[in-house]
Structures are given as C-alpha cells and as structure tokens.
Design a protein around this motif. Structure first.
Motif, PDB file in Angstrom:
ATOM      1  N   GLN A  66       3.404   3.315  -9.026  1.00 35.72           N
ATOM      2  CA  GLN A  66       2.581   4.179  -8.186  1.00 35.72           C
ATOM      3  C   GLN A  66       1.170   3.613  -8.011  1.00 35.72           C
ATOM      4  O   GLN A  66       0.598   3.664  -6.917  1.00 35.72           O
ATOM      5  N   LYS A  69       1.327   0.627  -5.553  1.00 29.22           N
ATOM      6  CA  LYS A  69       1.538   1.081  -4.179  1.00 29.22           C
ATOM      7  C   LYS A  69       0.281   1.726  -3.605  1.00 29.22           C
ATOM      8  O   LYS A  69       0.039   1.666  -2.392  1.00 29.22           O
ATOM      9  N   PRO A  73       0.299  -0.920  -0.444  1.00 31.45           N
ATOM     10  CA  PRO A  73       1.609  -0.311  -0.157  1.00 31.45           C
ATOM     11  C   PRO A  73       2.692  -1.310   0.202  1.00 31.45           C
ATOM     12  O   PRO A  73       3.876  -1.026   0.028  1.00 31.45           O
ATOM     13  N   ASP A  96       9.558   4.239  -3.720  1.00 30.91           N
ATOM     14  CA  ASP A  96       9.472   3.083  -2.827  1.00 30.91           C
ATOM     15  C   ASP A  96       9.538   1.755  -3.567  1.00 30.91           C
ATOM     16  O   ASP A  96       8.994   0.750  -3.118  1.00 30.91           O
TER      17      ASP A  96
END
Length: 666
Positions: A66, A69, A73, A96
């Motif tokens: 996290q 990202k 990203p 993701d």
C-alpha cells in the motif's frame, strides 16, 4: 526498459539465492531485509518492479504494498507467500499487486510473474507514447489551421490598413518605408493609370513595374484597360475588391485577391489623386488549406486505425469525438454522455479517470469491464490524457481504452486454479459443518427413536450433500471442461424435477414458488445432470435476491412485500425456454455486465463467484444463451434458451468415446 528490481525478504539466504537468479536473468537487483528499509530504498531507486515477502517482522508485505502504491501507483509489486497464506495473497491482489508466488519459489513461476509485470509496464509505455504522438499531431495540425485562418483573415485587416495608409498621400517615400515590409503585393497608382511605387515583395515576385501601366501586371488585361481594379477606383471613387491573376517574373500565374483604396486630395470634394492597391497571394492559403485537409484526413485515419477505443469528452462527460471502433461497438452520438454509452450508467462512474484528469491535469488509468452493443463483454485498460486550450487549461480529455480481455483470460488460466482453492475453502468448511450437524441430528434421532428428528436431520444432510455436489461439479467443470453426456429428456418432467429441488429452499424461507409450465412440449436433447445444476443455481440465486431485498416496499394492503419466484417453461421455434423470475432486490446495468464473470459475486463473502459463471458456460456448451433483465428494486428475470436438438459438434466427442468403448469391449 529500466531493469532495476527491489527484493525484500527477512531471510538472508533467500535474498542471496534469489538475488543471484534475478541477476542472471538480467535485473539490477537491490535488496532490503525489512519493509521499513525497503520503503527508504524505494524512495531513492523508484524501481519499476518490487518482489516482497508478505509476512515480515514489523511492517508486513501488505502494508509495504500500500505504501509503494501510494508513492508510485504504476510500480509492479509481486508478493512472495507461503502455502498457508493464501488469504493474504488474495488480499494483496485486491490491493493491486501484480501477482504472487509461493515458497519454495519455482523458477518458472517466478519468470512468468516477472514477464507479466514487464508486459504491464510495456503496455503502459506504449499507451503513453500513443497519447503523446496523438497530442503532438493535434498540436501541429491545430497550429497550421490557425495559421491558415490568419492568412484568410488578412483580407479584412487590409481594408483597415489601406485607410491608415491614405494619410501618406503627400509623401510617397514615407509610405513606401512602411508597405515594403508587408507580405503582400502593394503598389500606388496615379490618375494616368501608371504605377508610381511598389513594395519589395512586389518587385521580387512580379518585377520592377514602376512606370508601367496599372494593368500590365495582370495576365488577362488589355492595354488602356480602365476596367482593371485601379481604373474602376479612379472612375467610381470607391475602393474595389476582386479576384485576379498576376503574372510572376518566371511567367507563372499567381491568383490573388485585390483590394484598392482611393487616396484623395485635400478637401471633402477633392478628386482621387492616387490609388493604393494591395494584392494578397491566395495560392499559399489554398496550399495550406489542402495540406490541412490532407492532414485532417490522415489524422482521422490514424484516429480510426488505432487498435483501441478513443473518445474525446468535455467537462460534462459528453462525447465530443469518438473513433470508428468505439462507434461500431458502442454507438453514441456527439453530445451523449460517456458513462451512458460506454457503461450503461445514469450517473458518472465512481473514480472516473476522466474526472480526475479534469481535476489535476494529469494522466490517469483504470481497468473496467464493458459490454458492447452485440452483448460481448470486454476487459479494457482505460488511460486518459488532457487536451489543453491556448491558456494551458484542461479544455477536453481524451480517453483511450485498450481491450485486454485475452491478457486477462491468460492470467486467469495461470492464477485462478490457485485462487479457486482459497476462495471456496470457507464455503466448503461451512457446508461440512452444517453436514456434521445434520448427521448428529440423524444419529441422535435414531438413538432416541425420534422419527421427526431423524427426518429433520436427514433433510439437512440431503441439502448439504446437494450443495457440496453442485460446488464440486462447478470446480471440476472449471478445472477441466467435460464432454456432454446428453440424452433425450421429456421437457415437462425435467422442469418438475428441477423445481422439486429448488422449491424446498424457497418455501423454507417464506417465498412463494409458482410453476408455470406449458404442457406437451415433448422431448429435447440435454445433459440433464449439469443443466439441472445450472438451473438450480439460478433458482437459488433468485431466492437469495429475495432474501437480500431490503427495499421495505409495501403491498396494497400496507403489509411488507410478498416475495415470489416464478419458474416458466415454454418453447419458441426450435428452442426450449426456461424462465426464472423474482421480485427481489434487482441489479443495475454494471452488475448485469459483470454477472457471468469468474469470481464476481454480489453476495460478498457468502458467494464464491463460480455459480453463475459455470451456469453460463454450461448453457453455452449446449449452444444456448442466457438473457438477463433486471432493475434495482424491481426484481430480475433470467431467460435460458436451449436448443431442442444439439448441434453435431456437441455430440461428436461423446460418440467417439462410445464407439471406442465398444471396440475395446469387442
């Protein structure tokens, strides 16, 4: 491509061994022993690929994922997990992560995961290059268009210019110092229709016509032609405007637009003493217009030839422009809303990348599932780019959507079998627990001689066994597509058998179950085992939709809404139609679009996302289809169409197996 890779693991041995392997593959490997150190190194390195363990002391791998990202990203993060950490691996994919690999690390699996990460990075780079090229092309052509428009506007400017130059009548030399700099043919004529002054541009392109007749520069004028623009101006006392053709120094024709202005003497009633003539060469304008037309055509061809969906939207998300592929697959006229055409939504999409680009002027991307006019569902990677006005403000946004359905299917085949075990394990555990409870009630009933308890326990056992059987069939069907074991079945008898299975669950939950079967439909060819499972799954979903309906609607008598499920059987031409209708919670279009997608479930943790996917696969294997009609709060209707006679291709494999078995027996 940037080959830097950050390897994060608290085991020194694994970092050394895996670092050597990654270096041999060609990566520039940087290591960190914990998440905190990794975060510091990532800030400096900005490595495009990060390979990290999930479980580590202090900050774990999910928190590191996290944090990375949030910083970058587009960084591809691959998670390393043990066999017992499947839930954490699934959670990382929801955050993701690009992929995950299990310990002990298989070299081939590692290379596949790294290849997937590199493909994603390359795809983003290509989309960014396409966007930049399109932006550059638009800027170049817009500049040329602006230049051409300015040249055309010169005609209007010249009229005002001639009035100002009329003040130079008493000093021709002073006037010449000004009009020598003009990029057009400028000349001054006297009342004898003689040219008394010209600018340098006139001299360079046409020749030194000082002292010549006013009409000599024209290719189609005769001697003493007082009807030339200058002659008309002297005769009428008014400025003239006409299209003429001049003859260049090299004998070429030069089309021009001629403007003349009378220059009078002192006093209101003074005669015209001189005429100022300004001729604008329209040949260059025509050339630029043709070049612009060709450039527009090439731009349009490029716009339509790009193998992705392209739209240009304004701040209200209205379509300004769309390429041919978008129009063919989704339709949409200028002025229609993007989310209505592309996603079938009445409101803008949540986390819309176009809205984000309008907000900050940056490029954004997302992944969506869309449905074409033909009913085909595509996974698309959406990327946006701002289109700026002259002041640098975001005027419009271009959205590019690339079809990545095949990539997702390949990814599913590589990862979904592993995800499948983790996804259904919780459901299997619950079913086994319920089955244990039913067996206990049966045993207890036998010991006590309580027949009602035995029947109640047996009912639970039968239900749980049915659910386990359906789940196992779904898993087996997904893991390996089986051939149809078809037979000729009476349609009415088959429908009643399916209804008997599903009706009990509806009635146990206080839901009315209505059978609406047309009689005398005869027989049809079907694999009754798997089609029965598919229809029962649809009926049980209808029960769940009624149970999840929290609309609080009231009936005519003021009581709570009575939930009803209707099971229809009919025929249409050469097809048998099964209709499953409920008045439960209903669905919006976005949910309908994703309904038959693997692992998609609107039930949250209570659904595996397998049932409807497999039901659709079973129906399609029979050569049929499922049509869904639904609105939020108004219930749903599923229409399952099955052919009465199976296509020969669906029967061939079973026929071969039967003949092979007979040959072996002989």
């Amino acid at each position: 491509m940037d080959k830097k890779l950050l390897l994060v693991d608290d085991e020194d041995g694994l970092r050394r061994v895996l670092g050597i392997s990654l270096t041999d593959i060609g990566y520039e490997v940087h290591t960190a022993s914990n998440a905190e150190e990794a975060l510091e190194r990532f800030q400096a390195l900005r490595a495009p690929i990060v390979l990290t363990d999930i479980k580590m002391p202090g900050m774990d791998g999910l928190e590191l994922l996290q944090a990375i990202k949030a910083i970058e990203p587009e960084t591809e993060v691959i998670m390393i997990t043990g066999h017992g950490d499947m839930n954490l691996a699934i959670a990382s994919l929801k955050l993701d992560a690009t992929d995950f690999i299990t310990k002990p690390i298989n070299h081939d699996a590692l290379e596949v995961a790294l290849k997937r990460a590199e493909d994603r990075i390359a795809m983003r780079r290509q989309l960014r290059e396409h966007t930049e090229n399109l932006e550059r092309l638009v800027a170049e052509k817009s500049a040329k268009l602006l230049h051409a428009e300015r040249r055309l506007a010169t005609r209007q400017v010249l009229e005002g210019l001639t009035e100002a130059m009329g003040q130079l009548t008493t000093d021709v030399d002073a006037g010449e110092s000004i009009f020598n700099e003009l990029p057009c043919f400028v000349s001054v004529h006297n009342a004898y229709l003689e040219i008394i002054a010209i600018n340098q541009h006139y001299r360079d392109r046409l020749g030194d016509f000082v002292g010549a007749n006013s009409w000599d520069a024209y290719c189609d004028r005769k001697p003493d032609d007082e009807e030339c623009p200058v002659g008309k101006t002297f005769r009428t006392g008014k400025g003239q405007r006409s299209r003429e053709i001049l003859t260049g120094r090299d004998g070429s024709d030069i089309p021009v637009i001629v403007h003349t202005a009378p220059i009078k003497g002192v006093g209101e009633d003074a005669d015209v003493e001189l005429v100022l003539e300004i001729s604008v060469d329209v040949q260059e304008v025509n050339r630029l217009q043709e070049e612009l037309r060709q450039s527009r055509e090439r731009y349009r061809q490029l716009f339509d030839a790009v193998p992705c969906y392209i739209t240009v939207q304004d701040r209200d998300f209205k379509l300004v422009e769309a390429n041919r592929r978008f129009l063919q697959d989704f339709g949409g006229d200028p002025g229609e809303l993007c989310h209505a055409v592309f996603k079938g939504r009445s409101e803008p999409c949540r986390d819309c990348p176009v809205a984000k680009t309008f907000a900050d002027g940056e490029t954004h991307e997302s992944e969506e599932i869309v449905t074409t006019l033909a009913g085909e569902r595509f996974n698309v990677l959406v990327q946006t780019a701002p289109i700026l006005d002259a002041a640098g403000r975001v005027e419009q946004v271009m959205e590019l959507s690339t079809d990545i359905t095949q990539i997702r299917r390949l990814q599913d085949h590589l990862t979904n079998l592993g995800l499948l075990l983790g996804t259904v394990s919780h459901g299997v555990k619950g079913l086994l627990t319920a089955l244990d409870g039913g067996i206990y009630r049966v045993d207890s009933g036998f010991k006590k001689g309580n027949e009602k308890q035995v029947q109640a326990g047996w009912k639970v056992v039968r239900q749980m066994v049915g659910r386990i059987r359906a789940m196992v069939l779904d898993i087996l069907y997904y893991a390996k597509k089986r051939d149809l074991r078809w037979e000729r079945v009476d349609a009415l008898e088959f429908a009643n058998q399916v209804a008997d299975i599903a009706e009990a669950k509806a009635q146990d939950n206080g839901i009315s179950f209505i059978r609406d079967f047309a009689p005398d439909l005869g027989e049809f060819e079907v694999d009754p085992g798997i089609v029965s499972s598919a229809l029962v799954n649809l009926l049980e979903n209808a029960v769940d939709a009624c149970l999840m309906d929290k609309s609080g609607a009231k009936g005519e008598a003021g009581s709570a809404k009575d939930h009803v499920i209707r099971f229809h059987l009919s025929e249409r031409g050469d097809d048998v139609l099964f209709g499953i209708e409920d008045n439960g919670m209903g669905m919006d279009q976005e949910t309908r679009n994703k309904l038959f997608t693997l692992f998609f479930s609107s039930k949250g943790d209570r659904g595996t996302g397998l049932g409807l996917f497999m039901s659709n696969q079973i129906v399609e294997q029979h050569g049929g289809s499922i049509v869904v009609e639904s609105e939020p709060g108004k219930g749903s209707r599923f229409t399952v169409r099955l052919p009465k006679v199976l296509a020969q291709s669906a029967k061939t494999s079973q026929t071969r197996e039967t003949e092979s078995g007979q040959a072996c027996a002989d």
